[in-house]
Design a protein around this motif. Structure first.
Motif, PDB file in Angstrom:
ATOM      1  N   GLN A  86       0.826  -1.211   0.000  1.00 18.76           N
ATOM      2  CA  GLN A  86       0.000   0.000   0.000  1.00 18.76           C
ATOM      3  C   GLN A  86       0.858   1.258   0.000  1.00 18.76           C
ATOM      4  N   HIS A 176     -10.656  -6.451 -10.483  1.00 21.74           N
ATOM      5  CA  HIS A 176     -11.923  -5.801 -10.826  1.00 21.74           C
ATOM      6  C   HIS A 176     -11.987  -5.748 -12.345  1.00 21.74           C
ATOM      7  N   SER A 266      -8.891  -8.117   4.084  1.00 18.82           N
ATOM      8  CA  SER A 266      -9.516  -6.804   4.278  1.00 18.82           C
ATOM      9  C   SER A 266      -8.970  -5.774   3.304  1.00 18.82           C
ATOM     10  N   GLY A 269     -10.739  -5.787  -0.005  1.00 17.59           N
ATOM     11  CA  GLY A 269     -12.179  -5.588   0.001  1.00 17.59           C
ATOM     12  C   GLY A 269     -12.693  -4.496  -0.907  1.00 17.59           C
ATOM     13  N   ARG A 270     -12.101  -3.326  -0.858  1.00 14.03           N
ATOM     14  CA  ARG A 270     -12.655  -2.198  -1.621  1.00 14.03           C
ATOM     15  C   ARG A 270     -12.183  -2.160  -3.069  1.00 14.03           C
ATOM     16  N   PHE A 271     -11.337  -3.111  -3.451  1.00 14.29           N
ATOM     17  CA  PHE A 271     -10.816  -3.110  -4.813  1.00 14.29           C
ATOM     18  C   PHE A 271     -11.428  -4.200  -5.689  1.00 14.29           C
ATOM     19  N   ARG A 272     -11.779  -5.327  -5.118  1.00 18.38           N
ATOM     20  CA  ARG A 272     -12.191  -6.457  -5.944  1.00 18.38           C
ATOM     21  C   ARG A 272     -13.688  -6.440  -6.217  1.00 18.38           C
ATOM     22  N   ASP A 273     -14.065  -7.057  -7.319  1.00 15.91           N
ATOM     23  CA  ASP A 273     -15.483  -7.227  -7.597  1.00 15.91           C
ATOM     24  C   ASP A 273     -15.893  -8.655  -7.253  1.00 15.91           C
ATOM     25  N   GLN A 274     -17.174  -8.944  -7.404  1.00 15.08           N
ATOM     26  CA  GLN A 274     -17.690 -10.247  -6.987  1.00 15.08           C
ATOM     27  C   GLN A 274     -17.124 -11.389  -7.836  1.00 15.08           C
TER      28      GLN A 274
END
Length: 448
Positions: A86, A176, A266, A269-274
């Motif tokens: 990060q 994503h 964690s 979490g905010r980067f990947r899609d389903q």
């Protein structure tokens, strides 16, 4: 006449025993003679004698990220690999627009200069956007080489048309869909810009020139799915290309693959899609996918288990691990490099190459310093270390006229100024000990 005869205390050809007080004759970047006595037909060519110097085949950096070469110091590691990643991403995002492009261009130029001046001749660079093929410029000519037309001719005799090669490896990921579309489009643009490899052969080990192959890098298991890797390995078979991927680099990566453990879970979490979240793969799956590549480089590979290493050994003719010793040390301050199981891996037959990774994890881009670091590894011979940065990558990648010094091969040599006498008991290890630095041979060719 663009020919030069070089006399050095030692010549390490990597094809036979080292040659003491040897001669190397080069014509327009190609070796015309190598041996103990200079033949009469070369007596009239320009001669340069280099006392206290050893010659090696040009060094090859099998894994690097030049884009971070603007860093003065590595990013500190505080126990979490994903937190370090990060920090790297934040560094990359510090500039925007034209400022970002110029910063990246200058970083790449700085990395090329630093690599060249420390004796590297071929570098495999994992790249991200923005990037341009125009950034792959030949390193600047040292001032002492620009002093006269004669020196320029002698430089050309040693290097031919180019002194340094960069093989760009565009990075892709599909964490994503939109990011996948973006990085795959970038990779295709790079491949179009680089063009098709010339003289493509039927075997990955039968190329006849240092022509950069088309290459691709699915980033790592936590950003690139197994399906993406398989798509690229299929592409590599069709295009005789290279696939390079970060695998088994950290404990966190291994724990996440095994049980979707924190802290990576964690962080994603905010980067990947389903679509990415639903996929579940193991390290075995990723290694198996890499084994399908025409040519493959596993970057780091620190935590591969015995069964995976056995599989890699069976495929050593087309897949290798790029080990980055000082980067390993950066992330493992709690483990001595003496504990790294390189000797055992080599005895298994797993092919290992040498990389520097980047200035984000390494104080410089010297392949020679990486090799010297491996002197601390138990059970490793000096010849094995030197081969990992010369003969082994050239053999894997099909650079038939590189990696060793022989008549007909390229004369892009690396020179090692010696600060002491080489010990015969393990002359290769002694070379790594008393050769404090590495430089391109032509940097030592000055007016006499």
């Amino acid at each position: 006449m663009s020919t030069i005869a070089i006399h050095a205390d030692w010549i390490f050809s990597l094809t036979s025993t080292p040659i003491p007080n040897g001669w190397l004759v080069a014509h327009e970047g190609v070796i015309e003679f190598l041996g103990r006595e200079l033949p009469p037909r070369f007596q009239s060519v320009p001669i340069r004698k280099l006392p206290n110097t050893a010659l090696l085949p040009g060094l090859i950096n099998a894994h690097c990220h030049l884009e971070f070469s603007d860093m003065a110091n590595p990013i500190e590691f505080h126990g979490s690999f994903i937190a370090w990643i990060q920090s790297v991403v934040r560094h990359r995002a510090q500039a925007n627009g034209e400022e970002s492009i110029e910063r990246r261009r200058m970083a790449v130029a700085r990395g090329i200069e630093e690599s060249y001046r420390s004796g590297t001749r071929i570098l495999f660079d994992t790249i991200t956007a923005p990037w341009s093929p125009d950034w792959i410029q030949s390193p600047s000519i040292p001032q002492e080489l620009a002093s006269s037309p004669e020196v320029g001719i002698l430089r050309h005799a040693l290097t031919g048309l180019s002194r340094f090669y960069v093989v760009p490896i565009p990075e892709t990921l599909d964490i994503h869909q939109s990011r996948g579309d973006e990085t795959i489009a970038f990779a295709r643009r790079v491949h179009e810009q680089m063009g098709e490899p010339k003289n493509r052969q039927s075997s990955p080990t039968s190329s006849s020139s240092i022509m950069p192959r088309l290459a691709i890098s699915p980033h790592a298991p936590y950003t690139a799915s197994r399906n993406l890797v398989r798509n690229w390995t299929a592409w590599s078979q069709s295009n005789h290309g290279l696939v390079s991927m970060h695998l088994a680099e950290s404990r966190e990566e291994m724990e996440w693959l095994a049980e979707r453990a924190e802290p990576i879970e964690s962080a994603l979490g905010r980067f990947r899609d389903q679509a990415f979240a639903r996929q579940s793969s193991t390290m075995q799956d990723y290694v198996d996918a890499m084994l399908e590549a025409w040519l493959g480089i596993i970057a780091h590979g620190n935590y591969l288990d015995e069964s995976l290493l056995t599989n890699l050994s069976a495929h050593r003719n087309h897949v290798a691990i790029a080990h980055c010793p000082r980067t390993y040390r950066h992330f493992h301050p709690d483990r001595s490099t003496q504990n790294y199981p390189l000797a055992e891996r080599l005895r298994r037959g797993v092919r290992h190459l040498v990389g520097t990774d980047s200035r984000a994890s390494n104080p410089d881009l010297s392949v020679w310093s990486e090799m010297q670091t491996m002197l601390n590894y138990p059970g490793i011979s000096g010849e094995e270390i030197i081969a990992m940065a010369t003969r082994e990558p050239a053999d894997l990648l099909g650079l038939a006229d590189f990696g060793t010094l022989a008549v007909g091969n390229r004369s892009l040599c690396t020179a090692i100024p010696l600060s002491g006498t080489l010990e015969q008991e393990d002359i290769y290890r002694s070379l790594l000990t008393v050769g404090k630095s590495a430089v391109p041979l032509e940097s030592m060719i000055v007016e006499s």
